[in-house]
Design a protein around this motif. Structure first.
Motif, short mmCIF file in Angstrom:
data_model
loop_
_atom_site.label_atom_id
_atom_site.label_comp_id
_atom_site.label_asym_id
_atom_site.label_seq_id
_atom_site.Cartn_x
_atom_site.Cartn_y
_atom_site.Cartn_z
N LEU A 1 18.93 -29.75 -11.79
CA LEU A 1 17.80 -30.61 -11.40
C LEU A 1 17.31 -30.26 -10.00
CD1 LEU A 1 18.84 -34.01 -12.97
CD2 LEU A 1 17.09 -32.40 -13.72
N ILE A 2 18.23 -29.94 -9.11
CA ILE A 2 17.81 -29.54 -7.76
C ILE A 2 17.03 -28.24 -7.82
CG2 ILE A 2 18.66 -28.70 -5.53
CD1 ILE A 2 20.81 -30.82 -5.69
N PHE A 3 17.51 -27.32 -8.66
CA PHE A 3 16.78 -26.05 -8.83
C PHE A 3 15.37 -26.32 -9.36
CE2 PHE A 3 15.53 -22.48 -11.56
CZ PHE A 3 15.50 -21.48 -10.60
N GLY A 4 15.27 -27.22 -10.36
CA GLY A 4 13.95 -27.59 -10.90
C GLY A 4 13.06 -28.17 -9.82
N ALA A 5 13.65 -29.04 -8.98
CA ALA A 5 12.87 -29.64 -7.91
C ALA A 5 12.34 -28.58 -6.97
CB ALA A 5 13.72 -30.65 -7.16
N MET A 6 13.19 -27.60 -6.66
CA MET A 6 12.74 -26.54 -5.75
C MET A 6 11.61 -25.73 -6.37
SD MET A 6 16.12 -25.13 -3.75
CE MET A 6 16.81 -24.34 -5.16
N LEU A 7 11.75 -25.42 -7.67
CA LEU A 7 10.69 -24.69 -8.37
C LEU A 7 9.37 -25.43 -8.28
CD1 LEU A 7 11.73 -23.19 -11.81
CD2 LEU A 7 10.55 -22.11 -9.91
N PHE A 8 9.42 -26.73 -8.63
CA PHE A 8 8.20 -27.54 -8.59
C PHE A 8 7.64 -27.59 -7.18
CE2 PHE A 8 9.11 -29.22 -12.80
CZ PHE A 8 7.83 -29.30 -13.29
N PHE A 9 8.55 -27.70 -6.19
CA PHE A 9 8.06 -27.78 -4.82
C PHE A 9 7.31 -26.51 -4.46
CE2 PHE A 9 8.51 -26.86 -0.32
CZ PHE A 9 7.89 -27.98 0.21
N ILE A 10 7.89 -25.37 -4.80
CA ILE A 10 7.25 -24.09 -4.45
C ILE A 10 5.86 -24.01 -5.10
CG2 ILE A 10 7.35 -21.59 -4.76
CD1 ILE A 10 10.41 -21.88 -4.58
N ILE A 11 5.80 -24.34 -6.40
CA ILE A 11 4.51 -24.24 -7.10
C ILE A 11 3.50 -25.21 -6.51
CG2 ILE A 11 3.36 -24.56 -9.32
CD1 ILE A 11 5.98 -23.75 -10.66
N CYS A 12 3.91 -26.47 -6.37
CA CYS A 12 2.96 -27.51 -5.94
C CYS A 12 2.55 -27.31 -4.48
CB CYS A 12 3.56 -28.89 -6.13
SG CYS A 12 3.87 -29.25 -7.86
N PHE A 13 3.53 -26.95 -3.64
CA PHE A 13 3.20 -26.80 -2.23
C PHE A 13 2.25 -25.63 -2.02
CE2 PHE A 13 4.16 -25.43 2.18
CZ PHE A 13 3.74 -26.59 2.80
N SER A 14 2.47 -24.53 -2.75
CA SER A 14 1.55 -23.41 -2.55
C SER A 14 0.15 -23.78 -3.06
CB SER A 14 2.06 -22.12 -3.20
OG SER A 14 2.76 -22.40 -4.36
N ILE B 1 -1.70 -31.03 -9.50
CA ILE B 1 -0.29 -31.14 -9.15
C ILE B 1 0.35 -32.30 -9.92
CG2 ILE B 1 1.28 -31.74 -7.28
CD1 ILE B 1 -0.52 -30.15 -5.40
N GLY B 2 -0.38 -33.43 -9.96
CA GLY B 2 0.13 -34.59 -10.69
C GLY B 2 0.34 -34.27 -12.16
N LEU B 3 -0.63 -33.58 -12.75
CA LEU B 3 -0.53 -33.27 -14.18
C LEU B 3 0.64 -32.34 -14.45
CD1 LEU B 3 -1.81 -33.55 -16.97
CD2 LEU B 3 -3.04 -31.44 -16.52
N LEU B 4 0.80 -31.34 -13.58
CA LEU B 4 1.90 -30.39 -13.76
C LEU B 4 3.23 -31.13 -13.79
CD1 LEU B 4 2.48 -27.31 -13.86
CD2 LEU B 4 3.00 -27.48 -11.44
N LYS B 5 3.37 -32.11 -12.89
CA LYS B 5 4.62 -32.85 -12.85
C LYS B 5 4.72 -33.81 -14.04
CE LYS B 5 3.93 -34.19 -8.63
NZ LYS B 5 4.15 -34.85 -7.34
#
Lengths: 258, 442
Positions: free
Chosen positions: B411-424, B373-377
């Motif tokens: 940026l908010i959309f990007g944050a949501m995308l990252f959240f979905i990927i990382c949280f799953s 997750i860290g690397l992805l971000k």
């Protein structure tokens, strides 16, 4: 301790063939001199019991025989092979010498059957079907064939220790070493493990057992060795050892333990 | 009252506070005046925040518009999602030619299909499947994404990938339908089930060879237009960098960790030095080093494309973190396991591969997933050195003429995308942990 074993002693199976020879062996942990000038010869079929207070070096001694620990001086010759830094020899020795630990050291991520077949398949290169057959035979012998698909964590300590014994036997070793096999067990499980060991002794296996189970020692031992502070203080036939200990330290130890 | 109970005491039902919802509320939220006040205040704060978000992001928001001006005409207080929607393709695929986008989707689908058997309990040979993904998939996907002329090596690997994929899929079908492994099934089919090991192996080898030749001829006829890497971008580029980074840094990290614990002084010192140097430098420094300094040390005329440099930098950097995770996992394995393995005659690699690593990896899953997750971000840092990854794409929206100045929404959309990927991912790792520890309850 467990008096039930005292009835009748097993006949000695010792032959003249030398399995283990230890000459003037010394070992240090850093500055600490653990084993001092140890000399010991074990013949094929002979059964030794080693006892002594904790820290006396008895576990270290049998771990040296299995090359789990390195000794610094003197020779250890197991089945005609001298232990040294040669890695090939070490692997060979370990397949000839089985060892059972106080904490079982089963592999928790594998089933019982996998625990037993791993060595034969990967080290002995045995076909899988044959390895499973052997494993089941030894599980019968330690009386838990129905547990083959379980994981070690699902079994009682006594059962785990019997599996550990079966695991060693699957490698068809020439010598079996036991490092306090019953010390981590609840009292009601000690007997089931000792029974398996007595049965093993009856088959004529060469055994060295570090234990404080004196009833067991009387039943199976050809000789009992008493160690203290890195020395072999006394070695004798069981009846003489328990009946009439020569050394003062032995007397003191026995009076505390019996 | 009697001290000794002669009969067995009957079971009584548990008190309400342990079983009912009302009991739970009372116990956890309203147990005292102070706690009640805290609960109410918290609920009020949550309400304020959420209602603000809902009004801005949904009720007052504009979803259909040609340019930012129209958003303002529609509502001044709402979000302008129209800009994000107009850029969706760019956010996901960068400047990849629109008519070739199917290749990226196809590559993704291929990966899912390839890994699918790993989740099916009936399918046999999971380790081989996993290995085939790591060894062959990158080449097939790499060719799908890049296209153009294949060298002989690429042809060879792509053929290997097709062969592995076909075998994998048939194996999955056989596993699902017949509940056996492919080799056993083929032997039964050809009536050779009782033949010796050697005959069986030869027949299987012949089958694989035939398949390989067929696949080779087939792939030679492919004609896929080339897409230069500079056109790659968006989430696709982020996933490529992170994916290759993770898949390669894992084995490298395992070897570094083993090296650091090695008894051989040279190996140990080299591994430790490598790990400590890369760990004590920020990723952005490593990226700059790789893209600007590294070419200076190379002989003239030696040109490595920037993407490859970045990926190498990410791999080396992440491998060091992976190595420390693996080392921690190895240290958690009791010494008795090594001794147990030695006493049945296993050597160093046997002990590590069969006994220690499988147990250690299980302990490491939470940390490894944390690292992934860290690397992805962290890969979003490549936007600083001029690659148009997802962050680069999101930020260019505000420079696009119709949407000039549109920062917040992308940026908010990007944050949501990252959240979905990382949280799953984090949820899945939790599930894996539970599943893998089912066997050993100590």
């Amino acid at each position: 301790m467990s008096e039930q074993q005292t009835t009748g002693q097993l006949a000695s199976a010792a032959s003249s063939e030398v399995m283990i020879e230890i000459n003037q062996m010394n070992k240090w942990y850093g500055d600490f001199h653990v084993l001092k000038d140890i000399n010991l010869t074990v013949h094929k079929g002979e059964r030794f019991v080693i006892c002594g207070p904790s820290g006396s070096g008895k576990s270290t001694l049998i771990r040296c025989i299995n090359a789990l620990e390195e000794h610094q001086e003197g020779d250890i010759i197991v089945d005609g092979i001298k232990l040294g830094k040669n890695l090939k020899n070490l692997d060979h020795i370990r397949t000839e010498v089985g060892m059972v630990f106080q904490n079982f050291n089963l592999f928790p991520h594998l089933t019982i059957l996998e625990n037993l077949t791993l060595g034969p398949i990967w080290v002995r290169k045995m076909p899988k079907a044959e390895a499973i057959e052997t494993a089941m035979m030894y599980l019968e012998r330690v009386k838990i064939p129905e547990q083959a698909e379980k994981y070690p964590g699902q079994m009682s300590g006594g059962q785990q220790q019997r599996v550990a014994i079966a695991r060693s036997l699957c490698m068809s070793p020439k010598i079996m070493l036991f490092d306090e096999p019953t010390s981590a067990l609840d009292p009601e499980m000690i007997k089931e493990v000792l029974d398996v060991m007595v049965e093993l002794a009856e088959t004529g296996m060469t055994m060295i057992v570090v234990t404080h189970e004196m009833g067991f020692a009387k039943t199976i031992a050809d000789e009992v060795i008493f160690m203290d502070a890195g020395d072999i203080v006394e070695r004798n036939k069981p009846e003489a050892f328990f009946g009439n200990p020569e050394h003062e330290r032995t007397q003191k130890f026995l009076s505390q333990i019996l | 009252m009697a001290i000794i109970t002669k009969q067995k005491t009957p079971d009584r039902p548990a008190p309400l506070s342990e079983t009912s919802v009302v009991g739970w509320l009372q116990k956890n939220l309203f147990s005292s005046v102070f706690n009640t006040a805290l609960t109410l205040i918290t609920i009020f704060i949550i309400y304020l925040t959420l209602s603000g978000v809902v009004v801005w992001g949904y009720l007052d928001a504009t979803f259909v518009a040609e340019k930012r001006r129209e958003c303002y005409d529609n509502s001044l207080t709402g979000a302008c999602w129209a800009g994000v929607i107009a850029w969706l393709d760019n956010i996901f695929y960068g400047r990849y030619p629109r008519e070739e986008i199917w290749r990226i989707d196809f590559g993704g689908l291929l990966l899912v299909a390839w890994m699918l058997p790993l989740w099916l309990s009936k399918v046999k040979g999971k380790i081989l499947i996993g290995a085939s993904v790591i060894v062959f998939y990158p080449f097939l996907a790499g060719y799908m994404f890049t296209g153009g002329d294949k060298g002989w090596f690429m042809q060879f690997m792509v053929t290997g990938a097709i062969t592995a994929f076909v075998i994998n899929m048939t194996n999955m079908l056989v596993g699902l339908l017949k509940n056996t492994s492919l080799d056993v099934f083929l032997m039964q089919l050809s009536g050779q089930a009782d033949a010796g090991d050697k005959t069986q192996r030869n027949i299987l080898l012949a089958m694989v060879a035939t398949l390989f030749v067929a696949a080779f001829l087939w792939q030679a006829s492919w004609n896929v237009t080339e897409v230069v890497w500079t056109k790659w971008g968006g989430l696709f580029l982020t996933l490529v960098i992170a994916g290759i980074g993770i898949a390669s840094s894992m084995p490298l990290g395992i070897f570094l960790a083993l090296g650091r614990r090695s008894k051989l002084p040279v190996v140990r010192v080299l591994s430790t030095g490598f790990i400590e140097i890369f760990r004590s430098v920020p990723l952005i420094t490593v990226l700059f080093m790789a893209t600007t300094m590294f070419p200076l040390f190379m002989p003239e005329g030696f040109v490595l494309n920037k993407l490859v440099q970045v990926i190498i930098a990410v791999i080396l950097f992440n491998a060091c973190y992976m190595a420390e995770i693996v080392r921690a996992g190895l240290q958690a394995i009791p010494k008795g396991q090594f001794e147990g393995a030695h006493t049945i005659g296993l050597g160093y690699w046997g002990t590590m591969g069969l006994i220690i690593m499988p147990q250690a990896l299980k302990h490491m899953i939470p940390n490894i997933v944390g690292n992934i997750i860290g690397l992805l971000k962290d890969t979003t840092l490549v936007s600083i050195i001029g690659l148009f990854d997802i962050l680069g794409m999101l930020r260019s929206i505000s420079k696009d003429v119709p949407w000039v100045g549109l920062h917040k929404e992308p940026l908010i959309f990007g944050a949501m995308l990252f959240f979905i990927i990382c949280f799953s991912m984090s949820k899945y790792s939790r599930h894996l942990e539970v599943k893998l520890s089912a066997g050993d309850k100590h």
